[in-house]
Design an enzyme around this catalytic site. Structure first.
Site, PDB file in Angstrom:
ATOM      1  N   HIS A  13     -25.770 -40.561 -11.792  1.00 48.12           N
ATOM      2  CA  HIS A  13     -25.455 -40.168 -10.414  1.00 48.12           C
ATOM      3  C   HIS A  13     -25.731 -41.307  -9.427  1.00 48.12           C
ATOM      4  O   HIS A  13     -26.481 -42.247  -9.710  1.00 48.12           O
ATOM      5  CB  HIS A  13     -26.249 -38.928 -10.015  1.00 48.12           C
ATOM      6  CG  HIS A  13     -27.743 -39.153  -9.964  1.00 48.12           C
ATOM      7  ND1 HIS A  13     -28.365 -39.839  -8.940  1.00 48.12           N
ATOM      8  CD2 HIS A  13     -28.722 -38.772 -10.819  1.00 48.12           C
ATOM      9  CE1 HIS A  13     -29.664 -39.875  -9.152  1.00 48.12           C
ATOM     10  NE2 HIS A  13     -29.913 -39.243 -10.281  1.00 48.12           N
ATOM     11  N   GLU A  84     -32.582 -33.924 -15.934  1.00 49.16           N
ATOM     12  CA  GLU A  84     -33.470 -35.067 -16.080  1.00 49.16           C
ATOM     13  C   GLU A  84     -34.779 -34.631 -16.724  1.00 49.16           C
ATOM     14  O   GLU A  84     -35.156 -33.443 -16.697  1.00 49.16           O
ATOM     15  CB  GLU A  84     -33.719 -35.704 -14.700  1.00 49.16           C
ATOM     16  CG  GLU A  84     -34.609 -36.943 -14.685  1.00 49.16           C
ATOM     17  CD  GLU A  84     -34.098 -38.090 -15.549  1.00 49.16           C
ATOM     18  OE1 GLU A  84     -34.055 -37.921 -16.797  1.00 49.16           O
ATOM     19  OE2 GLU A  84     -33.787 -39.157 -15.001  1.00 49.16           O
TER      20      GLU A  84
END
Length: 204
Positions: A13, A84
């Protein structure tokens, strides 16, 4: 289709306020900065509508926003295994701050994360993503489609996934730096799994 034609495209990202500050970010759901959105637009130009057998994205907004701006929001499938690494007590803190508490050798890679995941647990999630991606490619190939899968996610999970792809322990992801808004490609050289391209960024 021969497995040797498979590719996994890893997209980290774009920039957030916390990635800019070097703070560990997992479950905290924060948006991209304007620079992060600009990087996502550069990703859109770079990918240029490339067709994928499947696109998987982390459920966090920073990954989903990157995916949407890059042009794949309408086909992306949310996969919680692309979350994550859960950093536990180090969430929102920098390595420097953690070293004040635990000493100069503290590292997310080598220290137990209180309230978080072990690196091996993240590796197990990465293995699940790889299995799902390979299955998606097999289905797409049988239908005459693409032999590549895109994964929009975060730095540590993608670094660990790359290590697992080439048969290394999850902890060896520490050797693979990955910038925000970058693209990497995992594939094959004949029957050998390889890292074909790594950390392709779009610096000014």
């Amino acid at each position: 289709m021969s497995e040797e034609k498979l590719e996994l495209w890893l997209v980290r990202h774009g920039e957030t306020e916390w990635s800019l500050d070097g703070r560990h970010t997992s479950v905290t759901d924060i948006p991209l900065t304007e620079r992060g959105r600009e990087r996502a637009r550069e990703l859109r130009d770079y990918l240029a509508g490339r067709k994928f057998a499947a696109v998987f994205v982390s459920p966090m907004q920073r990954a989903k926003e990157t995916c949407e701006i890059a042009g794949y929001g309408d086909v992306a499938i949310v996969d919680s295994n692309l979350m994550e690494w859960n950093y536990g007590e180090s969430e929102g803190k920098t390595t420097a701050e953690m070293r004040v508490k635990y000493g100069p050798d503290w590292s997310v890679w080598t220290n137990k994360l209180l309230g978080g995941e072990s690196v091996e647990q993240v590796g197990d999630r990465a293995d699940n993503v790889i299995s799902r991606a390979l299955a998606s490619v097999a289905i797409g190939a049988n239908a005459g489609g693409s032999s590549a899968v895109a994964l929009f996610a975060h730095a540590h999970i993608l670094r660990i996934l790359a290590a697992r792809w080439v048969g290394l322990p999850a902890v060896d992801g520490k050797m693979l730096a990955l910038g925000t808004g970058s693209v990497s490609v995992l594939g094959f050289e004949r029957e050998q799994r390889v890292i074909s391209r790594w950390n392709r960024s779009f610096e000014d």
